[in-house]
Design a protein around this motif. Structure first.
Motif, PDB file in Angstrom:
ATOM      1  N   LEU A  83       0.836  -1.200   0.000  1.00 45.47           N
ATOM      2  CA  LEU A  83       0.000   0.000   0.000  1.00 45.47           C
ATOM      3  C   LEU A  83       0.870   1.248   0.000  1.00 45.47           C
ATOM      4  CD1 LEU A  83      -2.696  -1.009   2.665  1.00 45.47           C
ATOM      5  CD2 LEU A  83      -2.942  -1.014   0.178  1.00 45.47           C
ATOM      6  N   GLY A  84       1.903   1.238   0.846  1.00 49.24           N
ATOM      7  CA  GLY A  84       2.799   2.392   0.914  1.00 49.24           C
ATOM      8  C   GLY A  84       3.571   2.595  -0.370  1.00 49.24           C
ATOM      9  N   GLU A  85       4.036   1.497  -0.969  1.00 55.74           N
ATOM     10  CA  GLU A  85       4.802   1.615  -2.211  1.00 55.74           C
ATOM     11  C   GLU A  85       3.938   2.188  -3.334  1.00 55.74           C
ATOM     12  OE1 GLU A  85       6.276  -2.305  -2.832  1.00 55.74           O
ATOM     13  OE2 GLU A  85       8.043  -2.006  -1.547  1.00 55.74           O
ATOM     14  N   ALA A  86       2.698   1.715  -3.420  1.00 60.11           N
ATOM     15  CA  ALA A  86       1.807   2.234  -4.463  1.00 60.11           C
ATOM     16  C   ALA A  86       1.507   3.706  -4.244  1.00 60.11           C
ATOM     17  CB  ALA A  86       0.504   1.433  -4.482  1.00 60.11           C
ATOM     18  N   ALA A  87       1.316   4.089  -2.985  1.00 55.10           N
ATOM     19  CA  ALA A  87       0.997   5.481  -2.679  1.00 55.10           C
ATOM     20  C   ALA A  87       2.179   6.397  -2.972  1.00 55.10           C
ATOM     21  CB  ALA A  87       0.573   5.619  -1.218  1.00 55.10           C
ATOM     22  N   THR A  88       3.388   5.968  -2.597  1.00 58.64           N
ATOM     23  CA  THR A  88       4.542   6.829  -2.816  1.00 58.64           C
ATOM     24  C   THR A  88       4.837   7.004  -4.299  1.00 58.64           C
ATOM     25  OG1 THR A  88       5.987   4.916  -2.431  1.00 58.64           O
ATOM     26  CG2 THR A  88       5.647   6.414  -0.587  1.00 58.64           C
ATOM     27  N   ARG A  89       4.628   5.958  -5.100  1.00 64.86           N
ATOM     28  CA  ARG A  89       4.848   6.101  -6.534  1.00 64.86           C
ATOM     29  C   ARG A  89       3.820   7.050  -7.160  1.00 64.86           C
ATOM     30  NH1 ARG A  89       7.267   2.088  -4.728  1.00 64.86           N
ATOM     31  NH2 ARG A  89       8.983   0.972  -5.700  1.00 64.86           N
ATOM     32  N   GLN A  90       2.599   6.991  -6.665  1.00 63.12           N
ATOM     33  CA  GLN A  90       1.578   7.915  -7.165  1.00 63.12           C
ATOM     34  C   GLN A  90       1.952   9.351  -6.813  1.00 63.12           C
ATOM     35  OE1 GLN A  90      -2.309   7.666  -5.322  1.00 63.12           O
ATOM     36  NE2 GLN A  90      -3.315   8.159  -7.253  1.00 63.12           N
ATOM     37  N   LEU A  91       2.474   9.541  -5.598  1.00 55.57           N
ATOM     38  CA  LEU A  91       2.917  10.874  -5.200  1.00 55.57           C
ATOM     39  C   LEU A  91       4.043  11.365  -6.099  1.00 55.57           C
ATOM     40  CD1 LEU A  91       2.913  10.506  -1.315  1.00 55.57           C
ATOM     41  CD2 LEU A  91       1.325  11.845  -2.696  1.00 55.57           C
ATOM     42  N   GLY A  92       4.934  10.460  -6.484  1.00 55.55           N
ATOM     43  CA  GLY A  92       6.009  10.843  -7.392  1.00 55.55           C
ATOM     44  C   GLY A  92       5.479  11.355  -8.717  1.00 55.55           C
ATOM     45  N   GLY A  93       4.443  10.719  -9.233  1.00 56.61           N
ATOM     46  CA  GLY A  93       3.853  11.157 -10.494  1.00 56.61           C
ATOM     47  C   GLY A  93       3.283  12.557 -10.428  1.00 56.61           C
ATOM     48  N   LEU A  94       2.744  12.924  -9.276  1.00 62.86           N
ATOM     49  CA  LEU A  94       2.183  14.269  -9.125  1.00 62.86           C
ATOM     50  C   LEU A  94       3.248  15.351  -9.246  1.00 62.86           C
ATOM     51  CD1 LEU A  94      -0.313  13.771  -6.132  1.00 62.86           C
ATOM     52  CD2 LEU A  94      -0.898  14.101  -8.533  1.00 62.86           C
ATOM     53  N   ALA A  95       4.490  14.995  -8.917  1.00 63.25           N
ATOM     54  CA  ALA A  95       5.562  15.992  -8.899  1.00 63.25           C
ATOM     55  C   ALA A  95       6.265  16.150 -10.242  1.00 63.25           C
ATOM     56  CB  ALA A  95       6.595  15.613  -7.830  1.00 63.25           C
ATOM     57  N   MET A 131      10.879   8.774   2.480  1.00 62.47           N
ATOM     58  CA  MET A 131      11.369   7.873   3.518  1.00 62.47           C
ATOM     59  C   MET A 131      10.392   6.718   3.667  1.00 62.47           C
ATOM     60  SD  MET A 131      12.288   8.698   7.499  1.00 62.47           S
ATOM     61  CE  MET A 131      12.862   7.398   8.604  1.00 62.47           C
ATOM     62  N   GLU A 132      10.934   5.503   3.634  1.00 60.97           N
ATOM     63  CA  GLU A 132      10.106   4.307   3.747  1.00 60.97           C
ATOM     64  C   GLU A 132      10.913   3.240   4.465  1.00 60.97           C
ATOM     65  OE1 GLU A 132       8.824   1.422   0.359  1.00 60.97           O
ATOM     66  OE2 GLU A 132       7.377   3.082   0.351  1.00 60.97           O
ATOM     67  N   SER A 133      10.398   2.779   5.612  1.00 57.56           N
ATOM     68  CA  SER A 133      11.076   1.743   6.400  1.00 57.56           C
ATOM     69  C   SER A 133      12.523   2.128   6.699  1.00 57.56           C
ATOM     70  CB  SER A 133      11.020   0.385   5.688  1.00 57.56           C
ATOM     71  OG  SER A 133       9.682  -0.010   5.472  1.00 57.56           O
ATOM     72  N   GLU A 134      12.728   3.378   7.090  1.00 57.95           N
ATOM     73  CA  GLU A 134      14.021   3.907   7.519  1.00 57.95           C
ATOM     74  C   GLU A 134      15.078   3.896   6.419  1.00 57.95           C
ATOM     75  OE1 GLU A 134      14.845   1.853  11.213  1.00 57.95           O
ATOM     76  OE2 GLU A 134      13.479   3.191  12.281  1.00 57.95           O
ATOM     77  N   MET A 135      14.621   3.845   5.173  1.00 61.29           N
ATOM     78  CA  MET A 135      15.475   3.990   3.998  1.00 61.29           C
ATOM     79  C   MET A 135      14.863   5.075   3.117  1.00 61.29           C
ATOM     80  SD  MET A 135      17.869   1.462   4.111  1.00 61.29           S
ATOM     81  CE  MET A 135      18.321   0.893   2.463  1.00 61.29           C
ATOM     82  N   VAL A 136      15.592   5.476   2.087  1.00 67.01           N
ATOM     83  CA  VAL A 136      14.980   6.342   1.082  1.00 67.01           C
ATOM     84  C   VAL A 136      14.598   5.474  -0.107  1.00 67.01           C
ATOM     85  CG1 VAL A 136      16.274   8.385   1.796  1.00 67.01           C
ATOM     86  CG2 VAL A 136      17.172   6.962  -0.050  1.00 67.01           C
ATOM     87  N   VAL A 137      13.464   5.783  -0.696  1.00 70.26           N
ATOM     88  CA  VAL A 137      13.037   5.101  -1.917  1.00 70.26           C
ATOM     89  C   VAL A 137      12.771   6.182  -2.958  1.00 70.26           C
ATOM     90  CG1 VAL A 137      10.630   5.002  -1.127  1.00 70.26           C
ATOM     91  CG2 VAL A 137      11.386   3.516  -2.981  1.00 70.26           C
ATOM     92  N   TYR A 138      13.349   6.002  -4.139  1.00 70.69           N
ATOM     93  CA  TYR A 138      13.183   6.987  -5.205  1.00 70.69           C
ATOM     94  C   TYR A 138      11.842   6.733  -5.895  1.00 70.69           C
ATOM     95  CZ  TYR A 138      17.978   8.332  -4.393  1.00 70.69           C
ATOM     96  OH  TYR A 138      19.129   8.794  -3.795  1.00 70.69           O
TER      97      TYR A 138
END
Length: 268
Positions: free
Chosen positions: A92-104, A124-131
């Motif tokens: 769920l988090g991965e899908a949401a963060t990728r959607q947020l990336g598209g908005l930018a 920031m996701e699980s104490e790492m950065v995800v592009y």
């Protein structure tokens, strides 16, 4: 689905249906999300007592909600009987963060046009950065970061920009959890030097990765305000092009772009 009522035609005007509230809120869902948000604010794990204090919910309510969330894989119970965020939140988090990336992306494209270097968005996701988004430079020699790639926070400009928004104890906890692996000879591998950098980063409003993640590459990043999670915008390129003069020119443009992206997130 809204019920439909059929009224026989008797010549009288049909009664006006009662107006429903514009937003129909479901209390049990709100309380479940309150528990998940409380776990996030507690660093990902917490006891039932801590969750009760964080949310203001009664003990029996907390336990009933936790049992349901555990059954759905959204929470799991640790051996010490405390609770942690569950694995089913990850997709769920991965899908949401990728959607947020598209908005930018539109703002990122404009920034590439102004600076001529590759622009990335990370969260920031699980104490790492995800592009979560990238717009590459039009130049033949350019930096490319795959969307979805994960990296350590301590060795990346985006990670350091996000760490600078945290309390020192939280930073130490993140570093203790992930470690500080050496990526190049320039990578910071001890918490002390990193903690010394973070107040400076916070004051100047940008972070720099000077060949700490990859030799020959310099990256600068600014935090994205008003984002739904910790996020940062970065520009990267060869050290020969991303010099001190480039940094001075780029940072104001990056801050402006990050603010525009943050405003878009706040409206979405």
């Amino acid at each position: 689905m809204e019920d439909k009522v059929h009224i026989a035609d008797s010549g009288a005007a049909e009664p006006t249906p009662a107006k429903r509230p514009e937003t129909q809120r479901v209390q049990v869902l709100e309380r479940a999300f309150d528990l998940l948000n409380a776990l996030v604010s507690l660093g990902g794990t917490g006891t039932a007592g801590q969750l009760k204090a964080e949310t203001g919910l009664a003990g029996p309510t907390v336990h009933r909600l936790l049992h349901t969330l555990i059954a759905r894989g959204l929470v799991h119970q640790l051996p010490d009987r405390s609770y942690a965020l569950g694995a089913n939140l990850v997709p769920l988090g991965e899908a949401a963060t990728r959607q947020l990336g598209g908005l930018a992306v539109p703002q990122m494209q404009s920034l590439v046009g102004e600076l001529g270097e590759s622009v990335n968005m990370a969260a920031m996701e699980s104490e790492m950065v995800v592009y979560i988004a990238q717009v590459p430079s039009p130049q033949s020699m350019r930096m490319f970061t795959e969307v979805g790639r994960r990296a350590s926070m301590h060795s990346t400009a985006v990670g350091k920009a996000m760490l600078a928004t945290m309390e020192p104890d939280r930073v130490r906890a993140v570093m203790a959890s992930t470690g500080m692996p050496s990526m190049t000879a320039k990578t910071l591998t001890k918490p002390g030097p990193l903690l010394e950098q973070l107040p400076v980063i916070g004051q100047q409003g940008y972070a720099l990765d000077d060949e700490e993640q990859e030799l020959g590459v310099r990256c600068l990043a600014v935090p994205v305000p008003q984002g739904p999670t910790r996020m940062a915008l970065s520009v990267s390129g060869p050290t020969a092009r991303v010099d001190d003069a480039f940094v001075r020119h780029a940072v104001p443009l990056m801050k402006r772009t990050a603010a525009a992206i943050g405003r878009r997130y706040s409206r979405s």
